[in-house]
Design a protein around this motif. Structure first.
Motif, PDB file in Angstrom:
ATOM      1  N   ILE A  42      33.939  46.258  -4.294  1.00  0.00           N
ATOM      2  CA  ILE A  42      33.298  46.588  -3.344  1.00  0.00           C
ATOM      3  C   ILE A  42      33.436  45.748  -2.118  1.00  0.00           C
ATOM      4  O   ILE A  42      33.763  46.323  -0.891  1.00  0.00           O
ATOM      5  N   ALA A  43      33.666  44.689  -2.221  1.00  0.00           N
ATOM      6  CA  ALA A  43      33.810  43.498  -1.161  1.00  0.00           C
ATOM      7  C   ALA A  43      35.206  43.923  -0.594  1.00  0.00           C
ATOM      8  O   ALA A  43      35.316  43.829   0.606  1.00  0.00           O
ATOM      9  N   SER A  83      29.404  35.980  -4.078  1.00  0.00           N
ATOM     10  CA  SER A  83      30.103  35.214  -3.056  1.00  0.00           C
ATOM     11  C   SER A  83      30.359  36.105  -1.455  1.00  0.00           C
ATOM     12  O   SER A  83      30.366  35.850  -0.636  1.00  0.00           O
ATOM     13  N   LEU A  84      31.488  36.885  -2.202  1.00  0.00           N
ATOM     14  CA  LEU A  84      32.317  37.445  -1.033  1.00  0.00           C
ATOM     15  C   LEU A  84      31.131  38.601  -0.611  1.00  0.00           C
ATOM     16  O   LEU A  84      31.528  38.780   0.641  1.00  0.00           O
ATOM     17  N   LEU A  85      30.394  39.353  -1.199  1.00  0.00           N
ATOM     18  CA  LEU A  85      29.466  40.300  -0.735  1.00  0.00           C
ATOM     19  C   LEU A  85      28.416  39.644   0.193  1.00  0.00           C
ATOM     20  O   LEU A  85      28.057  39.954   1.487  1.00  0.00           O
ATOM     21  N   SER A  86      28.112  38.382  -0.054  1.00  0.00           N
ATOM     22  CA  SER A  86      27.126  37.577   0.651  1.00  0.00           C
ATOM     23  C   SER A  86      27.757  37.276   1.939  1.00  0.00           C
ATOM     24  O   SER A  86      27.149  37.334   2.743  1.00  0.00           O
ATOM     25  N   LYS A 135      25.272  38.652 -10.207  1.00  0.00           N
ATOM     26  CA  LYS A 135      26.031  39.047 -11.180  1.00  0.00           C
ATOM     27  C   LYS A 135      27.299  38.210 -11.319  1.00  0.00           C
ATOM     28  O   LYS A 135      27.005  36.782 -11.517  1.00  0.00           O
ATOM     29  N   ASP A 136      28.610  38.670 -10.921  1.00  0.00           N
ATOM     30  CA  ASP A 136      29.197  37.299 -11.143  1.00  0.00           C
ATOM     31  C   ASP A 136      29.572  36.540  -9.859  1.00  0.00           C
ATOM     32  O   ASP A 136      29.448  37.109  -8.796  1.00  0.00           O
ATOM     33  N   ALA A 137      29.914  35.424 -10.113  1.00  0.00           N
ATOM     34  CA  ALA A 137      29.830  34.468  -8.798  1.00  0.00           C
ATOM     35  C   ALA A 137      30.646  34.739  -7.826  1.00  0.00           C
ATOM     36  O   ALA A 137      30.315  34.693  -6.557  1.00  0.00           O
ATOM     37  N   VAL A 138      31.746  35.225  -7.948  1.00  0.00           N
ATOM     38  CA  VAL A 138      32.905  35.614  -7.199  1.00  0.00           C
ATOM     39  C   VAL A 138      32.564  36.550  -6.226  1.00  0.00           C
ATOM     40  O   VAL A 138      32.646  36.641  -5.233  1.00  0.00           O
ATOM     41  N   GLY A 139      32.027  37.705  -6.955  1.00  0.00           N
ATOM     42  CA  GLY A 139      31.671  39.205  -6.311  1.00  0.00           C
ATOM     43  C   GLY A 139      30.474  38.898  -5.477  1.00  0.00           C
ATOM     44  O   GLY A 139      30.464  39.208  -4.318  1.00  0.00           O
TER      45      GLY A 139
END
Length: 386
Positions: free
Chosen positions: A79-80, A110-113, A104-108
């Motif tokens: 989605i990011a 972080s990207l959405l944030s 959820k997952d840290a990478v996803g």
């Protein structure tokens, strides 16, 4: 009919109808025996027939100002990436109609944030009534709006609340408008409506839909997003896929609905389209509808009194026929105004008054006759019926 129109008894009997209606409105009546009927008709509004039978807005062209991105089963990293691909084409706004309830997952995450906190064109959605909080990215979102619809828990979505009264926060579609089209946003707020009736003009096939996974895989033409309003959300895969689907007046089955017909993202799109097209549903003022109800009840009362006094043998038959014809006619008039002029006429008071008129007339005759005998009250109900 006009023979008795301006008689005092006609006016007083008409007033009595509305007194009875007001009396009934304050009496709690146990109607549990009607529950099966209530359940069957709880989601029914006769204006829905304008869509189902009169094909309201059926020939509306595709909205070329809005593009829908189907996120499908994409994860947060996907989605990011979709947001980034859309943003690269400089759209007017990017609305994300997805509720991110937990981390959820840290990478996803972080990207959405990062997207929500830095992208001024990005609008997040949240559930204003969520008991466990309003989502993982609620605080980070620079722009946001609540995705709740009026009547969401009960059935058909016919209305939305532009601005939540208590917290003065915008609905998701309104928040998107604020970023993408300030003029339409200001016009919507100037209407000062607590709730707006959604003027549904398009089903899913009247919006351009891009598969999000195709987009990030390079299989879609990204230039379609340039200078458009882009909404990311879940689009159902087939009729039986009811995830994030709601009932709307555009449902082909307007009673006894079995399956919801429209994803939330398309309801938001219809709201945005309505505002940008300046094509709102207007409500006739309550005072006007009550005035019409009184006038029509007065005319019917004059007709009923004429038949009651001058043609009493056929009174019941003629009165019932008149009530049925009037009910059908006024429902049709309401549908016609809704279909042709985007105007909602609430004919409930008129129909109730006409239905009650005959029974109230009996009580009024008895009361007027009693007053005549006791107080010499002058009434037309003193001669024998033919």
């Amino acid at each position: 009919m006009f023979k008795y129109l301006f008689k005092r008894d006609t006016l007083f009997a008409t007033i009595a109808v509305f007194i009875v209606m007001g009396f009934f409105s304050f009496i709690p009546i146990n109607t549990h025996f009607l529950d099966p009927i209530h359940l069957a008709l709880s989601d029914f509004d006769y204006n829905d027939l304008a869509y189902a039978k009169m094909h309201k807005n059926e020939n509306t062209p595709t909205d070329t100002n809005i593009v829908i991105v189907n996120v499908g089963q994409g994860n947060r990293q996907d989605i990011a990436a979709m947001i980034a691909a859309v943003d690269a084409q400089r759209p007017k706004a990017i609305g994300v109609d997805i509720l991110f309830n937990d981390k959820k997952d840290a990478v996803g995450d972080s990207l959405l944030s990062n997207q929500f906190s830095t992208n001024k064109k990005l609008i997040g959605a949240y559930n204003i009534n969520a008991p466990g909080g309003r989502g993982y990215f609620y605080k980070q979102s620079a722009n946001k709006g609540f995705a709740n619809f009026v009547g969401q828990e009960e059935g058909v979505i016919r209305h939305f609340t532009p601005i939540e009264k208590k917290e003065q926060v915008p609905a998701f579609a309104v928040a998107v408008l604020k970023v993408a089209d300030a003029k339409s946003y200001d016009e919507l707020l100037k209407r000062k409506q607590t709730t707006e009736i959604i003027n549904y003009k398009r089903k899913a096939d009247k919006y351009l839909i891009i598969d999000g996974m195709d987009l990030i895989a390079g299989k879609a033409v990204p230039s379609v997003f340039a200078n458009k309003i882009v909404l990311l959300g879940y689009v159902s895969n087939g009729v039986n896929d009811v995830e994030d689907k709601h009932f709307t007046p555009m449902n082909e089955k307007y009673t006894g609905r079995a399956l919801p017909d429209m994803n939330g993202v398309f309801i938001h799109a219809n709201i945005i389209s309505m505002a940008q097209d300046h094509d709102y549903i207007h409500r006739m003022p309550a005072w006007l509808m009550w005035s019409i109800a009184f006038l029509l009840c007065w005319l019917h009362m004059s007709l009923f009194i004429k038949d009651y006094l001058d043609n009493h043998i056929w009174f019941h038959l003629l009165a019932k026929i008149a009530q049925i014809i009037s009910a059908v006619f006024f429902v049709y008039i309401g549908l016609l105004f809704f279909h042709q002029f985007d105007t909602q006429m609430n004919m409930t008071a008129t129909l109730a008054a006409i239905i009650l008129a005959v029974d109230v007339l009996y009580f009024y005759e008895a009361f007027a006759t009693w007053l005549h005998k006791k107080k010499g009250y002058q009434t037309i109900f003193t001669h024998k019926h033919d």
